[in-house]
Motif scaffolding. Structure first.
Motif, short mmCIF file in Angstrom:
data_model
loop_
_atom_site.label_atom_id
_atom_site.label_comp_id
_atom_site.label_asym_id
_atom_site.label_seq_id
_atom_site.Cartn_x
_atom_site.Cartn_y
_atom_site.Cartn_z
N ALA A 1 0.82 -1.21 0.00
CA ALA A 1 0.00 0.00 0.00
C ALA A 1 0.85 1.27 0.00
CB ALA A 1 -0.94 -0.02 1.21
N VAL A 2 1.86 1.33 0.89
CA VAL A 2 2.64 2.56 1.03
C VAL A 2 3.43 2.84 -0.25
CG1 VAL A 2 4.42 3.72 2.38
CG2 VAL A 2 2.80 2.20 3.52
N MET A 3 4.05 1.80 -0.81
CA MET A 3 4.80 1.99 -2.05
C MET A 3 3.88 2.39 -3.19
SD MET A 3 8.04 1.75 -2.86
CE MET A 3 8.20 3.01 -4.11
N SER A 4 2.68 1.81 -3.23
CA SER A 4 1.73 2.14 -4.29
C SER A 4 1.30 3.60 -4.19
CB SER A 4 0.51 1.23 -4.20
OG SER A 4 0.87 -0.13 -4.37
N LEU A 5 1.07 4.07 -2.97
CA LEU A 5 0.70 5.47 -2.80
C LEU A 5 1.84 6.38 -3.22
CD1 LEU A 5 -1.39 7.51 -1.84
CD2 LEU A 5 -0.47 7.26 0.48
N THR A 6 3.07 5.98 -2.92
CA THR A 6 4.23 6.78 -3.33
C THR A 6 4.33 6.84 -4.85
OG1 THR A 6 5.40 6.11 -1.31
CG2 THR A 6 6.72 7.01 -3.10
N PRO B 1 7.22 -0.79 -8.53
CA PRO B 1 8.04 -1.25 -7.39
C PRO B 1 7.29 -2.18 -6.45
CG PRO B 1 8.39 1.07 -7.76
CD PRO B 1 7.28 0.67 -8.68
N ALA B 2 8.01 -3.24 -6.04
CA ALA B 2 7.49 -4.22 -5.09
C ALA B 2 8.45 -4.33 -3.93
CB ALA B 2 7.33 -5.58 -5.77
N THR B 3 7.91 -4.56 -2.75
CA THR B 3 8.72 -4.75 -1.55
C THR B 3 7.99 -5.69 -0.61
OG1 THR B 3 9.96 -3.60 0.19
CG2 THR B 3 7.77 -2.76 -0.32
#
Length: 762
Positions: A124-129, A376-378
């Protein structure tokens, strides 16, 4: 006659101030031998093997491991499909790009992973970024690049940076950010994401859902009268998700023998809710398409089948320039979230991860993912927790998860057409709610460190009222400032002696009695005996580095001037001859009587058990301290060091003239003088070594070893604090004996310093 080479060497030593008599210390050559190998080829092979941890366990793979991996892999796959499509919506990308990221993440990570529990994919956080980066680029360069190209470029660049950090073994940089700071911006980000999904859940529109979080929350209430039919699907889905989990958790606690069954039943809640709402959407919308091609509710509609964008990534230099200011945040989130999750599950399940290798794994995953068109994936906390609870045995479970994603990409895309957007919003809100720190966790931060609790609060508030980027920068900067403050203002304490006795010793029987040194302000009802008059024992609880050396100097010098005798009789000094910063005695005040009531300073004992490093400024500060206290005492003052753990600290102290017992005239006043000190330093005599109590304490018996533990050439370095204090007390006794002998021979001259005062500190 010495040769020309010998003369050149002697001249060089004189120029650099090389001491004539040296003390054996650790050298750079010693360090080089310790940190280099005689077989570099083998070291290179080991390094290359370490890049592929799968080689260490794949040969031992067995059916028992396969059973656990199949269950965990399939379970995570069922969850990752709806979640990845939902997170792609957060990133403002078509849903298939979330599936691309999910596939590459679980397929590639298992080859490089040192954690069996972590699941890589969209979060979620990376997607929002990513969505904010896309919005930033679109605002400054409208229509020049599409969202998928921007997302793929972010994945490639951030993955390449993280890969470089891992290959260079710089993973320790992540340790500079403490857990409360990570929890703070994760909590703030979760609140921001959940708030941004509420309009989609209710079908609201007409305002910016990516504005500051507090504005989004206010607008959600303002636009409640404009709620659409989507709310029937979204709210129903959210209630079912929480109801499903609560009931399954209750049944698992109620029937412990079937707890695992109810756990897997709860795992299927995401897929179950999506399937039910998709069927309901199909039944309701299939005959209600308007003339313009719109449906009564928002649905995904067409999702392309398979991998449609496999190609070499296109990296546009102009695009890199446009997004350069946003890349640091994306990179920090990429590595920080993953390392935090992998370490957490490593502690939970009893294994140790390699942060550098994990960064390599996440870097390779994102770099390769850009070929498939992934963003990006994490590491995902929710899916990693699910994977761990499902009984995963090895990282190979990711292969099973990848197969599930492939099945969804090639076989289920027609069914994805009817998935309501509100249902995906419900899945997102349900997932990110677990990222919000619980009240118990926040209270733990407060109990452990109120200052770190403030960092947590600041990170949450800045994220909610500004942006995720500012929240991350705030938490990192505040953490670094706190670290600098702690290094620059460390704790230190003057020590006294406490005698500890076992129960038998207190009752008069045989028992153990030992002495320990504690701060002079201990717990109530504990009697602390101060050191002998004229001896100072101080413990510095931090490395002696340039930010804190002045504090160490101030503490010791101020204590000496307040509690010990001044060596010169200042009553004979005229006011015009006094230093400008010495106001002299007050009218009617006997300065000499008060001064003579204090003990003469003989020795300062420094406990270095908590000191792991000392730099040039630190040594210079100790030299300045020695100069100031000896000027105050008007004579030599011994400096004893206890528990010098590092040979490099010993080397630095010896370079400053400490430990060797050199007399006052043969120690430097500067470690790096402006004018080179060419006289050298000769140990023509030593202070008080003949009767050093420590010889029997620190030396090893002759029949056990050939050399003492502490070198005889550094008599003022001691193995422990007790030995250092005993040596200082022995020197004090010798000085008092010498003072008594001298005073019996000569009588003091009125108005001048007595002989006893001259030798009292020798």
């Amino acid at each position: 006659m010495p040769s020309l080479t010998t003369k050149a060497k002697l001249l060089g030593k004189q120029i650099i101030g090389y001491p004539e008599a040296t003390v054996p210390v650790v050298t750079v050559a010693d360090w080089t031998r310790q940190h280099t190998t005689k077989q570099p080829a083998n070291a290179v092979v080991r390094y290359l093997q370490s890049l592929f941890p799968i080689l260490q366990w794949i040969s031992r793979y067995n059916l028992g491991w396969l059973y656990g991996d199949v269950i965990a892999g399939l379970t995570v796959g069922i969850v990752v499909v709806p979640q990845s499509m939902s997170y792609a919506q957060i990133a403002t990308l078509p849903t298939q790009y979330g599936l691309y990221s999910a596939f590459v993440g679980v397929a590639v990570y298992c080859l490089f992973a040192t954690s069996k529990d972590v699941s890589i994919g969209p979060v979620a956080v990376m997607s929002l970024t990513v969505s904010r980066i896309i919005a930033h680029v679109e605002a400054h360069h409208p229509g020049q690049w599409d969202g998928p190209q921007i997302g793929t470029t972010v994945a490639f660049i951030c993955g390449f940076i993280v890969l470089g950090v891992g290959l260079l073994r710089l993973g320790w940089l992540v340790e500079l950010i403490p857990a409360p700071a990570v929890s703070g911006f994760m909590t703030g980000s979760a609140i921001s994401i959940a708030a941004g999904q509420v309009p989609g859940l209710l079908g609201e529109s007409g305002f910016d859902t990516r504005a500051e979080t507090y504005k989004v929350i206010i607008n959600c209430f303002k636009f409640l009268p404009h709620t659409q039919l989507d709310a029937a699907f979204g709210i129903t889905g959210l209630v079912c998700l929480y109801g499903f989990r609560i009931v399954c958790d209750w049944l698992g606690a109620r029937y412990p023998r079937r707890k695992r069954f109810f756990f897997f039943l709860s795992v299927f809640r995401n897929a179950f809710v999506i399937v039910v709402l998709t069927i309901a959407s199909w039944l309701y919308c299939r005959h209600r398409r308007s003339a313009s091609g719109k449906y009564p509710i928002r649905i995904l509609e067409t999702v392309p089948r398979g991998f449609q964008h496999v190609k070499s990534p296109v990296i546009d230099p102009e695009l890199l320039s446009a997004m350069a200011g946003e890349l640091p945040v994306a990179t920090i989130i990429l590595l920080l979230e993953h390392i935090a999750i992998s370490k957490s599950f490593g502690r939970l399940n009893g294994y140790k991860i390699n942060p550098n290798q994990e960064l390599i794994a996440i870097g390779v995953t994102n770099t390769v993912g850009s070929v498939f068109g992934a963003y990006p994936a994490t590491g995902s906390f929710s899916r990693s927790a699910l994977k761990s609870k499902s009984g995963v045995r090895t990282p190979a479970a990711g292969i099973l998860t990848a197969l599930v994603v492939i099945v969804a990409l090639y076989g289920l895309t027609p069914a994805f057409f009817w998935i309501p957007n509100a249902a995906l919003s419900a899945v997102i809100i349900h997932a990110v709610a677990d990222l919000v720190a619980s009240p118990r966790q926040v209270y733990s931060f407060w109990r452990v460190s109120p200052l770190e609790w403030l960092i947590w609060v600041a990170a949450v508030l800045v994220t909610v009222f500004s942006s995720i980027e500012n929240g991350i920068y705030t938490s990192i900067c505040a953490s670094l400032v706190l670290l600098i403050i702690r290094v620059a203002h460390p704790r230190g304490s003057f020590l006294g002696k406490v005698t500890l006795r076992t129960a038998g010793a207190r009752d008069g029987a045989d028992g153990e009695t030992r002495e320990v040194f504690v701060p002079m302000t201990p717990a109530p009802k504990v009697k602390v005996t101060p050191p002998a008059p004229g001896i100072v024992v101080y413990r510095f609880q931090e490395s002696v580095l340039y930010p804190n050396t002045s504090q160490l100097n101030d503490v010791l010098v101020d204590w000496a001037k307040t509690n010990t005798r001044r060596g010169l009789d200042m009553t004979t000094v005229r006011m015009s001859d006094r230093p400008w910063n010495d106001p002299g005695p007050r009218p009617g005040h006997d300065e000499n009587a008060e001064n003579m009531a204090k003990p003469a300073l003989h020795a300062i004992v420094l406990d270095f058990s908590a000191v792991s490093h000392i730099d040039t400024t630190g040594v210079q500060s100790l030299i300045d301290t020695r100069t100031e206290v000896e000027r105050w005492a008007d004579g030599p003052v011994e400096f004893h060091f206890a528990s010098v753990l590092s040979p490099w600290i010993r080397r630095a102290l010896v370079a400053g003239g400490f430990g060797v017992g050199a007399v006052h005239a043969h120690v430097p006043t500067e470690i790096a003088p402006v004018v080179p000190y060419r006289g050298g330093r000769t140990r023509v005599e030593s202070q008080g070594k003949s009767a050093d109590v420590e010889e029997a304490v620190e030396g090893v018996e002759a029949d056990e070893a050939d050399a003492p533990i502490v070198s005889e050439e550094t008599p003022f370095f001691h193995l422990d604090l007790a030995a250092a204090v005993r040596a200082a007390e022995a020197g004090l006794s010798r000085s008092r004996t010498a003072a008594s002998s001298t005073s019996s021979i000569s009588s003091p001259v009125p108005g001048k310093k007595t002989a006893a005062e001259v030798v009292v500190s020798v």
